[in-house]
Design a protein around this motif. Structure first.
Motif, PDB file in Angstrom:
ATOM      1  N   GLN A 124       0.818  -1.044  -0.007  1.00 13.83           N
ATOM      2  CA  GLN A 124      -0.054   0.077  -0.100  1.00 13.83           C
ATOM      3  C   GLN A 124       0.859   1.259  -0.128  1.00 13.83           C
ATOM      4  O   GLN A 124       0.555   2.239  -0.673  1.00 13.83           O
ATOM      5  CB  GLN A 124      -0.868   0.155   1.074  1.00 13.83           C
ATOM      6  CG  GLN A 124      -1.834   1.119   1.181  1.00 13.83           C
ATOM      7  CD  GLN A 124      -2.766   1.119   2.561  1.00 13.83           C
ATOM      8  OE1 GLN A 124      -2.343   0.938   3.658  1.00 13.83           O
ATOM      9  NE2 GLN A 124      -3.957   1.551   2.581  1.00 13.83           N
ATOM     10  N   SER A 125       2.008   1.582   0.807  1.00 11.32           N
ATOM     11  CA  SER A 125       2.830   2.655   0.975  1.00 11.32           C
ATOM     12  C   SER A 125       3.377   2.624  -0.481  1.00 11.32           C
ATOM     13  O   SER A 125       3.652   3.894  -0.730  1.00 11.32           O
ATOM     14  CB  SER A 125       3.938   2.091   1.875  1.00 11.32           C
ATOM     15  OG  SER A 125       3.258   2.064   3.285  1.00 11.32           O
ATOM     16  N   ILE A 128       0.897   4.253  -2.947  1.00 13.00           N
ATOM     17  CA  ILE A 128       0.762   5.857  -2.756  1.00 13.00           C
ATOM     18  C   ILE A 128       1.854   6.718  -3.018  1.00 13.00           C
ATOM     19  O   ILE A 128       1.764   7.473  -3.633  1.00 13.00           O
ATOM     20  CB  ILE A 128       0.542   5.787  -0.982  1.00 13.00           C
ATOM     21  CG1 ILE A 128      -0.745   5.087  -0.787  1.00 13.00           C
ATOM     22  CG2 ILE A 128       0.250   7.265  -0.636  1.00 13.00           C
ATOM     23  CD1 ILE A 128      -1.386   4.937   0.606  1.00 13.00           C
TER      24      ILE A 128
END
Length: 211
Positions: A124-125, A128
């Motif tokens: 997810q990081s 993003i």
């Protein structure tokens, strides 16, 4: 004599199977040789434990040549579950070992849960960060989000040690992470002296000097 040798060999073979049966299958949930920096490993591990509901009780960020660890606890079905995440990193890869304290067997449940939460957090990081980097590189007329955006996030407790080399919480200092996204044609200046904290009772708390 031959019979004695065969029996001894059989005993050794059975002992080997018993030892293997007592070893929990945790290797598949290991986080070794990860392509992460020390800062990423510290941040992802901290956020993973927080996301799993653990209260962080100790945090020593890892650096190249200096191992780090994060400890935490949570109430698990009426029992206190204490865990430790050990982090070792060098210039290229990082090893992360998550385990329950004072427990030799039965580690697989926590290791599996941490592994899944950590890898999800890391993916997810990356998504993003990649999207933000691509957005920042676009010309102003092609940006999907326009305007001036300012995000302020208080970083309370031991979490501040992920971003700073000193324990600010011990000095009763609350750091605030400020993220600015300027998708306009104007240039803005930010003066840290203009940032103030307002307590619940309305009292204003002035910032510390930058130096």
């Amino acid at each position: 004599m031959a019979r004695v040798v065969r029996v001894g060999g059989l005993c050794c073979l059975l002992l080997g199977f018993l030892l293997q049966a007592c070893t929990p299958p945790v290797r598949q949930y290991g986080l070794t040789q990860q392509k992460l920096t020390c800062d990423q490993a510290n941040s992802y591990s901290y956020r993973t434990l927080q996301g799993m509901g653990f209260a962080i009780t100790a945090l020593e960020p890892a650096q190249v040549g200096r191992p780090g660890k994060i400890q935490g606890w949570r109430d698990e079905r009426g029992d206190t579950q204490s865990v430790t995440v050990a982090i070792t990193c060098d210039a290229g890869t990082t090893d992360i070992d998550a385990s329950e304290d004072n427990r030799f067997l039965g580690q697989v449940d926590f290791k599996r849960a941490f592994f899944l939460a950590f890898t999800g957090m890391a993916v997810q990081s990356v998504v993003i960060e990649t999207a933000a980097r691509e957005e920042a590189q676009r010309p102003l007329e092609r940006k999907t989000q326009k305007g001036l955006r300012v995000l302020m996030e208080p970083v309370a407790g031991l979490g501040a040690k992920v971003d700073f080399d000193i324990d600010l919480a011990a000095g009763k200092i609350l750091p605030v992470r400020v993220t600015i996204n300027n998708a306009t044609a104007r240039t803005y200046a930010l003066d840290p002296a203009d940032i103030v904290l307002i307590r619940q009772d309305g009292t204003r708390v002035q910032t510390l000097p930058v130096d």
